[in-house]
Design a protein around this motif. Structure first.
Motif, PDB file in Angstrom:
ATOM      1  N   VAL A 211       0.838  -1.198   0.000  1.00 16.11           N
ATOM      2  CA  VAL A 211       0.000   0.000   0.000  1.00 16.11           C
ATOM      3  C   VAL A 211       0.876   1.252   0.000  1.00 16.11           C
ATOM      4  O   VAL A 211       0.630   2.209  -0.739  1.00 16.11           O
ATOM      5  CB  VAL A 211      -0.947  -0.002   1.218  1.00 16.11           C
ATOM      6  N   PRO A 238      -4.554   3.970  -2.614  1.00 17.53           N
ATOM      7  CA  PRO A 238      -4.951   3.645  -1.232  1.00 17.53           C
ATOM      8  C   PRO A 238      -4.130   4.454  -0.235  1.00 17.53           C
ATOM      9  O   PRO A 238      -2.960   4.740  -0.457  1.00 17.53           O
ATOM     10  CB  PRO A 238      -4.651   2.146  -1.126  1.00 17.53           C
ATOM     11  N   PRO A 240      -2.083   4.757   2.937  1.00 16.15           N
ATOM     12  CA  PRO A 240      -1.390   3.878   3.886  1.00 16.15           C
ATOM     13  C   PRO A 240      -1.655   4.248   5.343  1.00 16.15           C
ATOM     14  O   PRO A 240      -1.623   3.389   6.222  1.00 16.15           O
ATOM     15  CB  PRO A 240       0.089   4.052   3.529  1.00 16.15           C
ATOM     16  N   SER A 243      -4.523   2.243   6.578  1.00 11.87           N
ATOM     17  CA  SER A 243      -4.513   0.840   6.153  1.00 11.87           C
ATOM     18  C   SER A 243      -4.244  -0.122   7.309  1.00 11.87           C
ATOM     19  O   SER A 243      -3.698   0.245   8.357  1.00 11.87           O
ATOM     20  CB  SER A 243      -3.440   0.632   5.083  1.00 11.87           C
ATOM     21  N   ARG A 264      -3.833  -4.188   2.374  1.00 17.81           N
ATOM     22  CA  ARG A 264      -5.064  -3.439   2.669  1.00 17.81           C
ATOM     23  C   ARG A 264      -4.806  -2.405   3.770  1.00 17.81           C
ATOM     24  O   ARG A 264      -3.936  -2.585   4.586  1.00 17.81           O
ATOM     25  CB  ARG A 264      -6.184  -4.382   3.148  1.00 17.81           C
TER      26      ARG A 264
END
Length: 264
Positions: A211, A238, A240, A243, A264
């Protein structure tokens, strides 16, 4: 390369853990970029970007040259048949160099032989370059009436404008040693060490939070030409900070163990 597959175009695709290795395998044509090879490279790079298990790409080549650029024999045959030639940015398919720059994961070029014309542009499109000593590099398009569209845009962003314009206007080559002094080469290593070094860099990247790495590439590429205040406010890819990998990374560091990234 137990998991390697060779496409009819001359592209060899190997899955190596979290690293995807794409190898140009047309040594008899100095790995010239035919239409079929370009199309397969674009397809594989797009797949790499979509596959959350891929964290880095190594672009390599078999034979004495990294890449001699576009396949001039193929272009000449099209001219002989009277077929219309479309400039790279006017085609219905994605432009290869543009895809290399935009694939979400870092791309490391392993260059053990000459990278000229479109081959040099391909190297410029990559994020990192590992090159052998004495490798010839340059953009000779002005000598044959081509355009070096990608190189004309990107090279002045990589090195001082005057040097870039001299290379473009004269079409002369430079050695990898000179390119290293300009900052175009990340590692200058013996030819036999080029691929292992590139793979080592890719492995080091793949060991980090995917990520974070994807976010860094997107931010660096898209923020390069923006004013500082705009670049700092970019929110690409995305996040981080929000995450699961951020929580895992901190926990792993405090517990002195290897992190288990989820992406993720």
């Amino acid at each position: 390369m137990a998991d390697a597959q060779r496409r009819e175009s001359g592209l060899v695709v190997e899955a190596r853990g979290h690293v995807r290795v794409l190898t140009l395998d047309r040594p008899e044509r100095r790995n010239a970029l035919s239409s079929a090879l370009q199309a397969d490279l674009v397809e594989e790079l797009l797949r790499c970007g979509e596959d959350g298990d891929v964290r880095a790409v190594v672009l390599a080549a078999n034979g004495p040259a990294f890449c001699a650029g576009f396949d001039l024999d193929e272009i000449r045959e099209l001219d002989r048949r009277g077929e219309r030639f479309r400039p790279p940015m006017d085609r219905p398919t994605r432009a290869l160099f543009e895809v290399v720059t935009e694939v979400p994961v870092p791309v490391v070029a392993a260059i053990a032989g000459a990278a000229v014309a479109g081959g040099f542009e391909l190297a410029l499109a990559c994020d990192l370059r590992v090159v052998a000593p004495g490798v010839r590099m340059g953009l000779p398009e002005a000598k044959i009436g081509m355009g070096a569209n990608f190189g004309s845009v990107v090279l002045p962003k990589r090195i001082p404008m005057g040097i870039a314009l001299e290379l473009l206007y004269t079409g002369e080559y430079v050695s990898s040693e000179v390119a290293e002094r300009w900052g175009l080469v990340n590692r200058l290593v013996p030819a036999d060490d080029v691929l292992p070094t590139a793979l080592g860099l890719a492995d080091a990247i793949a060991a980090n939070a995917p990520v974070s790495v994807r976010r860094m590439k997107a931010t660096a590429v898209k923020g390069l030409e923006l004013p500082l205040w705009q670049a700092l406010r970019l929110d690409v890819g995305p996040n981080p900070y929000l995450s699961e990998d951020r929580k895992e990374g901190i926990a792993a560091q405090r517990e002195k163990r290897a992190p288990r990234w989820s992406g993720r």
